[in-house]
Design a protein around this motif. Structure first.
Motif, short mmCIF file in Angstrom:
data_model
loop_
_atom_site.label_atom_id
_atom_site.label_comp_id
_atom_site.label_asym_id
_atom_site.label_seq_id
_atom_site.Cartn_x
_atom_site.Cartn_y
_atom_site.Cartn_z
N UNK A 82 -14.02 -5.81 2.42
CA UNK A 82 -12.93 -6.46 3.37
C UNK A 82 -11.55 -5.73 2.92
N UNK A 83 -11.08 -6.08 1.73
CA UNK A 83 -9.88 -5.48 0.93
C UNK A 83 -9.78 -4.04 1.59
N UNK A 84 -10.51 -3.31 1.19
CA UNK A 84 -10.51 -1.83 1.60
C UNK A 84 -10.45 -1.64 2.98
N UNK A 85 -11.20 -2.35 4.02
CA UNK A 85 -10.88 -2.16 5.37
C UNK A 85 -9.92 -2.48 5.87
N UNK A 86 -9.15 -3.94 5.49
CA UNK A 86 -7.85 -4.30 5.85
C UNK A 86 -6.69 -3.52 5.54
N UNK A 87 -6.80 -2.62 4.28
CA UNK A 87 -5.54 -2.15 3.60
C UNK A 87 -5.13 -0.89 4.11
N UNK A 88 -3.90 -0.62 3.66
CA UNK A 88 -3.72 0.98 4.11
C UNK A 88 -3.11 1.58 2.87
N UNK A 89 -3.82 2.40 2.53
CA UNK A 89 -3.64 3.35 1.29
C UNK A 89 -2.39 4.27 1.61
N UNK A 90 -1.03 4.32 0.82
CA UNK A 90 -0.03 4.93 1.23
C UNK A 90 0.19 6.12 -0.12
N UNK A 91 -0.05 7.43 0.26
CA UNK A 91 0.42 8.52 -0.67
C UNK A 91 1.61 9.09 -0.50
N UNK A 115 -6.95 4.10 -4.84
CA UNK A 115 -7.72 2.96 -4.52
C UNK A 115 -7.72 2.06 -5.78
N UNK A 116 -7.92 2.65 -6.78
CA UNK A 116 -8.20 1.66 -8.03
C UNK A 116 -6.64 1.24 -8.40
N UNK A 117 -5.65 2.16 -8.35
CA UNK A 117 -4.34 1.83 -8.62
C UNK A 117 -3.53 0.67 -7.80
N UNK A 118 -3.58 1.28 -6.39
CA UNK A 118 -2.96 0.22 -5.34
C UNK A 118 -3.92 -1.01 -4.93
N UNK A 119 -5.15 -0.82 -4.75
CA UNK A 119 -5.79 -1.99 -4.05
C UNK A 119 -6.64 -2.77 -5.28
N UNK A 120 -6.59 -2.37 -6.36
CA UNK A 120 -7.61 -2.87 -7.71
C UNK A 120 -8.72 -2.96 -7.25
N UNK A 121 -9.49 -2.12 -6.54
CA UNK A 121 -10.80 -1.87 -6.27
C UNK A 121 -11.28 -0.54 -6.69
N UNK A 150 -5.79 5.57 5.39
CA UNK A 150 -4.77 6.30 4.49
C UNK A 150 -3.60 6.87 5.22
N UNK A 151 -2.33 6.98 4.70
CA UNK A 151 -1.26 7.28 5.21
C UNK A 151 -0.57 8.18 4.29
#
Length: 136
Positions: free
Chosen positions: A51-60, A83-89, A131-132
């Motif tokens: 759910x955290x992966x689905x709701x979040x936006x990864x910004x690079x 993903x590991x760094x920003x979302x802790x997953x 991903x943005x």
């Protein structure tokens, strides 16, 4: 016996204060029991991570050449690390479906390959990662 809150730094007073602490502040030993994780606990963790992966936006942020083209395309391994760094997953590269590296700026919706045991939220067909890619 007085509390002796302010005393000179002499050995006899240090001894008295240590003795007072033994009397007034007995040390309590806490017992810690390790509870093994059950399958239900693991499934809850997996579901909350999905759910955290689905709701979040990864910004690079990446350097660009001309127009919207990136100098170096973004690969699966870089995405997994972010993903590991920003979302802790922590996810495996196999869980991310990326046929070719991302080579342009913009918003992307990458499908995730997660086990069928993790239930999808209502209205979703599959798990996705937003991903943005922005310029530096």
């Amino acid at each position: 016996m007085p509390k002796m809150l302010a005393v000179p730094n002499i050995d006899k007073f240090a001894f008295l204060i240590r003795e007072q602490r033994k009397i007034y502040e007995p040390e309590e030993v806490e017992k810690v029991e390790v509870v093994p994780k059950t399958k239900e606990d693991k499934m809850k963790e997996y579901q909350s991570a999905a759910i955290r992966l689905d709701n979040a936006k990864l910004v690079l942020r990446r350097f660009i050449k001309v127009d919207n083209e990136l100098r170096e395309p973004v690969t699966k391994d870089e995405l997994v690390a972010e993903v590991a760094r920003q979302l802790s997953v922590r996810i495996e590269p196999d869980n991310l479906h990326l046929p070719s590296p991302l080579s342009a700026l913009g918003d992307f919706e990458l499908p995730l390959r997660l086990p069928k045991a993790i239930p999808l939220p209502e209205g979703k067909v599959q798990w996705t990662l937003n991903v943005k890619i922005r310029r530096k």
